[in-house]
Design an enzyme around this catalytic site. Structure first.
Site, PDB file in Angstrom:
ATOM      1  N   LYS A  14       5.279  11.680   2.989  1.00 41.60           N
ATOM      2  CA  LYS A  14       6.279  10.640   2.711  1.00 41.60           C
ATOM      3  C   LYS A  14       7.681  11.257   2.681  1.00 41.60           C
ATOM      4  O   LYS A  14       8.634  10.692   3.208  1.00 41.60           O
ATOM      5  CB  LYS A  14       5.947   9.929   1.392  1.00 41.60           C
ATOM      6  CG  LYS A  14       4.710   9.028   1.537  1.00 41.60           C
ATOM      7  CD  LYS A  14       4.164   8.513   0.211  1.00 41.60           C
ATOM      8  CE  LYS A  14       2.830   7.798   0.460  1.00 41.60           C
ATOM      9  NZ  LYS A  14       2.162   7.360  -0.769  1.00 41.60           N
ATOM     10  N   GLN A  65       2.579   8.219  -7.148  1.00 46.15           N
ATOM     11  CA  GLN A  65       1.373   8.434  -6.349  1.00 46.15           C
ATOM     12  C   GLN A  65       0.115   8.267  -7.206  1.00 46.15           C
ATOM     13  O   GLN A  65       0.023   8.832  -8.294  1.00 46.15           O
ATOM     14  CB  GLN A  65       1.407   9.845  -5.732  1.00 46.15           C
ATOM     15  CG  GLN A  65       0.275  10.151  -4.791  1.00 46.15           C
ATOM     16  CD  GLN A  65       0.320   9.320  -3.492  1.00 46.15           C
ATOM     17  OE1 GLN A  65       1.360   9.128  -2.899  1.00 46.15           O
ATOM     18  NE2 GLN A  65      -0.846   8.835  -3.074  1.00 46.15           N
ATOM     19  N   ASP A 125       6.154   0.302  -3.044  1.00 48.72           N
ATOM     20  CA  ASP A 125       4.716   0.292  -2.731  1.00 48.72           C
ATOM     21  C   ASP A 125       4.183  -1.143  -2.712  1.00 48.72           C
ATOM     22  O   ASP A 125       3.103  -1.411  -2.184  1.00 48.72           O
ATOM     23  CB  ASP A 125       3.939   1.086  -3.791  1.00 48.72           C
ATOM     24  CG  ASP A 125       3.500   2.459  -3.286  1.00 48.72           C
ATOM     25  OD1 ASP A 125       3.443   2.654  -2.064  1.00 48.72           O
ATOM     26  OD2 ASP A 125       3.205   3.324  -4.141  1.00 48.72           O
TER      27      ASP A 125
END
Ligand code: NAP
Length: 294
Positions: free
Chosen positions: A52, A96, A119
């Protein structure tokens, strides 16, 4: 059979984003800024987060990687989230997953400001997606929609079977495919571990999207001739012949299924890169949102 090359499609998407960011910077604007929070040292999570950060560089974004040991307490992590929510330099951020067992993931998700939740996991954003309102759509389902769109795959009126009903992949995927959009307008069946006649249902799918985390679960006898098969699964399977000591395996038995399909995604190189490109799209959106606020 035609390969749905997520790597190539995601490169195209990232180039388009990079071009937009270059134009923003040339006009004196601020680059999008993504922060990623990584807790612990799980190999898979470290790889995803590093990819990412690399994608941010590729798109011309600023990025900040915050790493913490897996001994961080829930209260400490909530304080990190609160600080990122308040930081005007950060447009969007991700925490995460998975998190260590002693941290309640739901509590962390709820603490993220929905306007920075790139997200798309916050209930407000999932609700907005359900209603078809502008929002950050979870990166994996959004990436799959983009892959279908850019490869001109017809979905209207087709039977789409989604295997797996997680909040981050299967459930939002089923909603997006049923929506009155293109891609979309499919007749959707969502199956899960309590579905008794899996084989029969999968066999009737024009579009089969699988997200269960069970390597090679979908076999040739579960796939209709000419089906489009999207494999979300990514499981590390130990493999002594590989220098890394493992191979990434999808949920579909690719070698046996591929000749029955019209289109199929490989693992790796299918859905994974599209997920990351989609996160970049969401971060660019977040940057635009933050600039409008000022
Ligand atoms: P998850 O939260 O573990 O959910 C798995 C789902 O699969 C559950 O709904 C479960 O049903 C269902 N399931 C499990 N065994 C099944 C079976 N035998 N038959 C039918 N359904 C079954 O997983 P997830 O987060 O959605 O992830 C799924 C896979 O996708 C994993 O391999 C993950 O690593 C991968 N993934 C990849 C990306 C990417 O970017 N490529 C992104 C996200 C996830 P129940 O609800 O009934 O238990």
């Amino acid at each position: 059979m035609q390969l749905l090359d997520g790597k190539a499609t995601s490169e195209q998407l990232k180039q388009e984003i990079a071009d937009q960011v270059a134009a923003i910077k040339a006009a004196g604007g601020k680059a999008p800024h993504l922060a990623a929070v990584l807790v612990g040292s799980d190999g898979g999570s470290m790889t995803y987060v590093n990819n990412k950060v690399l994608a941010c560089k590729r798109c011309g974004f600023d990025s900040t990687l915050l790493t913490y040991p897996d001994t961080i307490t829930e209260a400490e992590l909530l304080a990190v989230v609160a600080k990122l929510n308040q930081d005007p330099a950060i447009d969007g951020f991700i925490v995460q997953v998975p998190l260590p067992k002693h941290i309640d993931e739901e509590k962390i998700t709820l603490a993220i400001d929905p306007r920075k939740d790139v997200d798309g996991f916050h209930p407000e954003n999932l609700g907005r997606m359900l209603l078809g309102l502008p929002t950050y759509i979870s990166a994996t389902p959004n990436g799959i929609m983009e892959l279908l769109k850019r490869n001109q795959i017809e979905t209207a009126g087709k039977h789409c079977v989604v295997v797996g009903r997680s909040h981050i992949v299967g459930s939002p995927m089923s909603v997006l495919m049923a929506r009155n959009t293109n891609p979309g307008n499919a007749t959707v069946t969502l199956v899960h571990s309590r579905t008794p006649n899996m084989q029969e249902i999968c066999q009737s799918a024009d579009i089969l999207i699988v997200a269960i985390g069970k390597p090679l679960f979908i076999t040739a006898d579960m796939v209709k001739n000419g089906a489009v098969v999207i494999d979300v699964g990514t499981t590390r399977v130990p493999d002594a012949s590989d220098p890394k000591g493992f191979k990434l395996r999808g949920d579909v038995d690719f070698d046996k299924v591929k000749d029955k399909c019209s289109f199929i995604t490989p693992v790796p190189g299918g859905v994974g890169p599209m997920t990351i490109a989609s996160l970049m799209q969401n971060t660019l959106l977040a940057r635009d949102f933050n600039q409008r606020k000022k």
